[in-house]
Design a protein around this motif. Sequence first.
Motif, PDB file in Angstrom:
ATOM      1  N   HIS A 187     -65.462 -42.589  22.103  1.00 36.13           N
ATOM      2  CA  HIS A 187     -64.042 -42.310  22.369  1.00 36.13           C
ATOM      3  C   HIS A 187     -63.621 -42.873  23.721  1.00 36.13           C
ATOM      4  O   HIS A 187     -62.545 -43.470  23.852  1.00 36.13           O
ATOM      5  N   ASP A 188     -64.486 -42.704  24.739  1.00 32.79           N
ATOM      6  CA  ASP A 188     -64.210 -43.292  26.053  1.00 32.79           C
ATOM      7  C   ASP A 188     -64.168 -44.815  25.957  1.00 32.79           C
ATOM      8  O   ASP A 188     -63.328 -45.473  26.575  1.00 32.79           O
ATOM      9  N   ALA A 189     -65.107 -45.367  25.174  1.00 36.22           N
ATOM     10  CA  ALA A 189     -65.183 -46.825  25.032  1.00 36.22           C
ATOM     11  C   ALA A 189     -63.894 -47.376  24.425  1.00 36.22           C
ATOM     12  O   ALA A 189     -63.359 -48.390  24.893  1.00 36.22           O
ATOM     13  N   ARG A 190     -63.374 -46.706  23.402  1.00 37.51           N
ATOM     14  CA  ARG A 190     -62.159 -47.182  22.741  1.00 37.51           C
ATOM     15  C   ARG A 190     -60.929 -46.992  23.627  1.00 37.51           C
ATOM     16  O   ARG A 190     -60.023 -47.826  23.636  1.00 37.51           O
ATOM     17  N   HIS A 191     -60.908 -45.887  24.378  1.00 44.57           N
ATOM     18  CA  HIS A 191     -59.798 -45.653  25.310  1.00 44.57           C
ATOM     19  C   HIS A 191     -59.783 -46.742  26.386  1.00 44.57           C
ATOM     20  O   HIS A 191     -58.732 -47.319  26.703  1.00 44.57           O
ATOM     21  N   ASN A 192     -60.973 -47.028  26.933  1.00 44.94           N
ATOM     22  CA  ASN A 192     -61.077 -48.060  27.974  1.00 44.94           C
ATOM     23  C   ASN A 192     -60.758 -49.456  27.429  1.00 44.94           C
ATOM     24  O   ASN A 192     -60.258 -50.307  28.160  1.00 44.94           O
ATOM     25  N   SER A 193     -61.054 -49.678  26.138  1.00 45.75           N
ATOM     26  CA  SER A 193     -60.766 -50.985  25.528  1.00 45.75           C
ATOM     27  C   SER A 193     -59.281 -51.305  25.589  1.00 45.75           C
ATOM     28  O   SER A 193     -58.876 -52.429  25.909  1.00 45.75           O
ATOM     29  N   GLY A 194     -58.462 -50.314  25.274  1.00 44.05           N
ATOM     30  CA  GLY A 194     -57.016 -50.512  25.327  1.00 44.05           C
ATOM     31  C   GLY A 194     -56.531 -50.832  26.721  1.00 44.05           C
ATOM     32  O   GLY A 194     -55.698 -51.733  26.914  1.00 44.05           O
ATOM     33  N   LEU A 195     -57.075 -50.120  27.705  1.00 48.50           N
ATOM     34  CA  LEU A 195     -56.687 -50.365  29.098  1.00 48.50           C
ATOM     35  C   LEU A 195     -57.143 -51.739  29.562  1.00 48.50           C
ATOM     36  O   LEU A 195     -56.431 -52.434  30.291  1.00 48.50           O
ATOM     37  N   LEU A 196     -58.350 -52.143  29.148  1.00 49.15           N
ATOM     38  CA  LEU A 196     -58.849 -53.471  29.518  1.00 49.15           C
ATOM     39  C   LEU A 196     -57.966 -54.572  28.939  1.00 49.15           C
ATOM     40  O   LEU A 196     -57.643 -55.549  29.630  1.00 49.15           O
ATOM     41  N   MET A 197     -57.584 -54.408  27.680  1.00 51.74           N
ATOM     42  CA  MET A 197     -56.707 -55.396  27.046  1.00 51.74           C
ATOM     43  C   MET A 197     -55.391 -55.504  27.805  1.00 51.74           C
ATOM     44  O   MET A 197     -54.888 -56.595  28.060  1.00 51.74           O
ATOM     45  N   PHE A 198     -54.840 -54.342  28.178  1.00 52.12           N
ATOM     46  CA  PHE A 198     -53.564 -54.352  28.897  1.00 52.12           C
ATOM     47  C   PHE A 198     -53.724 -54.956  30.286  1.00 52.12           C
ATOM     48  O   PHE A 198     -52.977 -55.854  30.678  1.00 52.12           O
ATOM     49  N   ALA A 199     -54.711 -54.452  31.048  1.00 52.78           N
ATOM     50  CA  ALA A 199     -54.850 -54.828  32.456  1.00 52.78           C
ATOM     51  C   ALA A 199     -55.172 -56.299  32.641  1.00 52.78           C
ATOM     52  O   ALA A 199     -54.597 -56.965  33.512  1.00 52.78           O
ATOM     53  N   VAL A 200     -56.089 -56.826  31.846  1.00 53.91           N
ATOM     54  CA  VAL A 200     -56.544 -58.203  32.056  1.00 53.91           C
ATOM     55  C   VAL A 200     -55.736 -59.200  31.225  1.00 53.91           C
ATOM     56  O   VAL A 200     -55.206 -60.185  31.743  1.00 53.91           O
ATOM     57  N   ILE A 201     -55.617 -58.932  29.924  1.00 51.86           N
ATOM     58  CA  ILE A 201     -54.991 -59.927  29.058  1.00 51.86           C
ATOM     59  C   ILE A 201     -53.461 -59.898  29.157  1.00 51.86           C
ATOM     60  O   ILE A 201     -52.819 -60.936  29.183  1.00 51.86           O
TER      61      ILE A 201
ATOM     62  N   VAL B  58     -73.015 -42.991  31.912  1.00 50.24           N
ATOM     63  CA  VAL B  58     -72.751 -43.236  33.333  1.00 50.24           C
ATOM     64  C   VAL B  58     -72.724 -44.734  33.615  1.00 50.24           C
ATOM     65  O   VAL B  58     -71.850 -45.239  34.322  1.00 50.24           O
ATOM     66  N   ALA B  59     -73.693 -45.462  33.039  1.00 49.26           N
ATOM     67  CA  ALA B  59     -73.767 -46.910  33.256  1.00 49.26           C
ATOM     68  C   ALA B  59     -72.506 -47.611  32.750  1.00 49.26           C
ATOM     69  O   ALA B  59     -71.944 -48.485  33.420  1.00 49.26           O
ATOM     70  N   VAL B  60     -72.049 -47.226  31.553  1.00 51.61           N
ATOM     71  CA  VAL B  60     -70.844 -47.838  30.974  1.00 51.61           C
ATOM     72  C   VAL B  60     -69.616 -47.480  31.797  1.00 51.61           C
ATOM     73  O   VAL B  60     -68.736 -48.317  32.030  1.00 51.61           O
ATOM     74  N   GLU B  61     -69.549 -46.233  32.271  1.00 50.12           N
ATOM     75  CA  GLU B  61     -68.412 -45.803  33.083  1.00 50.12           C
ATOM     76  C   GLU B  61     -68.340 -46.598  34.383  1.00 50.12           C
ATOM     77  O   GLU B  61     -67.257 -46.961  34.849  1.00 50.12           O
ATOM     78  N   ILE B  62     -69.513 -46.889  34.974  1.00 48.12           N
ATOM     79  CA  ILE B  62     -69.536 -47.684  36.204  1.00 48.12           C
ATOM     80  C   ILE B  62     -69.039 -49.100  35.926  1.00 48.12           C
ATOM     81  O   ILE B  62     -68.192 -49.630  36.641  1.00 48.12           O
ATOM     82  N   ALA B  63     -69.564 -49.714  34.868  1.00 52.40           N
ATOM     83  CA  ALA B  63     -69.198 -51.106  34.555  1.00 52.40           C
ATOM     84  C   ALA B  63     -67.740 -51.239  34.134  1.00 52.40           C
ATOM     85  O   ALA B  63     -66.985 -52.047  34.686  1.00 52.40           O
ATOM     86  N   ILE B  64     -67.322 -50.434  33.155  1.00 53.11           N
ATOM     87  CA  ILE B  64     -65.952 -50.523  32.646  1.00 53.11           C
ATOM     88  C   ILE B  64     -64.964 -49.909  33.626  1.00 53.11           C
ATOM     89  O   ILE B  64     -63.898 -50.470  33.903  1.00 53.11           O
ATOM     90  N   GLY B  65     -65.330 -48.735  34.183  1.00 54.11           N
ATOM     91  CA  GLY B  65     -64.439 -48.051  35.120  1.00 54.11           C
ATOM     92  C   GLY B  65     -64.162 -48.892  36.356  1.00 54.11           C
ATOM     93  O   GLY B  65     -63.026 -48.935  36.857  1.00 54.11           O
ATOM     94  N   SER B  66     -65.187 -49.573  36.853  1.00 53.12           N
ATOM     95  CA  SER B  66     -65.007 -50.420  38.029  1.00 53.12           C
ATOM     96  C   SER B  66     -64.105 -51.614  37.709  1.00 53.12           C
ATOM     97  O   SER B  66     -63.293 -52.029  38.535  1.00 53.12           O
ATOM     98  N   THR B  67     -64.238 -52.152  36.493  1.00 51.04           N
ATOM     99  CA  THR B  67     -63.365 -53.260  36.075  1.00 51.04           C
ATOM    100  C   THR B  67     -61.906 -52.820  36.049  1.00 51.04           C
ATOM    101  O   THR B  67     -61.012 -53.538  36.513  1.00 51.04           O
ATOM    102  N   LEU B  68     -61.670 -51.630  35.508  1.00 49.50           N
ATOM    103  CA  LEU B  68     -60.305 -51.105  35.454  1.00 49.50           C
ATOM    104  C   LEU B  68     -59.745 -50.863  36.849  1.00 49.50           C
ATOM    105  O   LEU B  68     -58.567 -51.106  37.114  1.00 49.50           O
ATOM    106  N   GLN B  69     -60.603 -50.376  37.762  1.00 50.78           N
ATOM    107  CA  GLN B  69     -60.180 -50.184  39.154  1.00 50.78           C
ATOM    108  C   GLN B  69     -59.734 -51.502  39.766  1.00 50.78           C
ATOM    109  O   GLN B  69     -58.698 -51.574  40.435  1.00 50.78           O
ATOM    110  N   VAL B  70     -60.537 -52.542  39.536  1.00 52.36           N
ATOM    111  CA  VAL B  70     -60.213 -53.853  40.105  1.00 52.36           C
ATOM    112  C   VAL B  70     -58.903 -54.389  39.533  1.00 52.36           C
ATOM    113  O   VAL B  70     -58.018 -54.829  40.264  1.00 52.36           O
ATOM    114  N   ALA B  71     -58.784 -54.352  38.206  1.00 54.82           N
ATOM    115  CA  ALA B  71     -57.624 -54.957  37.543  1.00 54.82           C
ATOM    116  C   ALA B  71     -56.343 -54.164  37.741  1.00 54.82           C
ATOM    117  O   ALA B  71     -55.260 -54.740  37.888  1.00 54.82           O
TER     118      ALA B  71
END
Length: 353
Positions: free
Chosen positions: A124-138, A272-285
């Motif tokens: 569920h976290d992965a899918r939620h973050n996917s939407g944010l990644l699509m918005f933030a980067v693309i 935790v590992a995924v949250e660091i990788a994806i969460g940090s990307t969202l912070q940057v973007a």
Amino acid sequence: MADKIFMILTFAGVPLSVIGTLMHWPSISLFIIYCLTIIALASYMGRATESLAIVTGPRIGGLLNATFGNAVELIISIFALKAGLIGVVLASLTGSVLGNLLLVAGLSFFIGGVKYKRQYFNVHDARHNSGLLMFAVIVAFVIPEVFAMDMNESKTISLSIGISIILILLYLSALFFKLVTHRGVYQHKEEGSEPQHEEEPEWGRGKATLILLAATIAVAYVAENLVHTFEAVGESFGWSELFIGVIIVAIVGNAAEHASAIIMAYKNKLDVAVEIAIGSTLQVAMFVAPLLVLISLFFEKSMPLVFTLPEMISMAVAVLLAIIISNDGETNWFEGLTLLAAYVIMGIGFYLL
């Protein structure tokens, strides 16, 4: 063992950085000293932030992690903006996105996958973050590029400011959603989840605050001097501003955080590992990049949120690849190797470019 190495690097690196700067040591020597010192200081900032997050609770802790998660890179970028190195700053933002989604996630999945056949994380976290990644980067990074083609510099800056404000507001809303209104909503749906034990902070509130303050001041000093070595180091090794930003600055700025993600994956704590990788990307973007656009307004040269075509396409491909691999909530070593292969291919491209 790692804590001892970081302690030695900190207590040796800070005085060496000061002495080397005052005595004008060769730029390459100073570059190496500065990079190692910043990596060591970043580990202390991460540990102090983690302790404060445990002491203050999840809501304030989440805000602390959002603020200091990419503090080192933010500090380096501010001094680079001050020096007029806008290309390096944009490249370092690209490098953070690629580094987190491909290098960190790839190493985490690979190393964890070698030890465990299959590893699972909250889908569920992965899918939620996917939407944010699509918005933030693309969406937020591609749109300025498209419209800037038919705009003058002034209008491009105005567009970048508007997008930056929207990104920051959406990021704060995402934190509010995750930490307040929907905190823990999806936890009960995870099968086989173990009960959460209350964590003990490594340091108390006072000690953690002092360490965080001292490390941040030291990083600011070292980062300002590091920026001044880029030109000489680039000429010596034949590195372009783009390569320095995408690879060197991004790795140095996030090294301690990267190591934490890989260790968590090895311990089978993939959430935790995924949250660091994806969460940090969202912070940057959604936070660091737009904040730098707004900060640049106070300097002689403002930074538009417009990347080069190779940067933009690389980030879009990294996002799509990361989403495809992570959307099922499980992973293995081969998927990690796939992400790493993509990072190496892009790294070669940026080096030769």
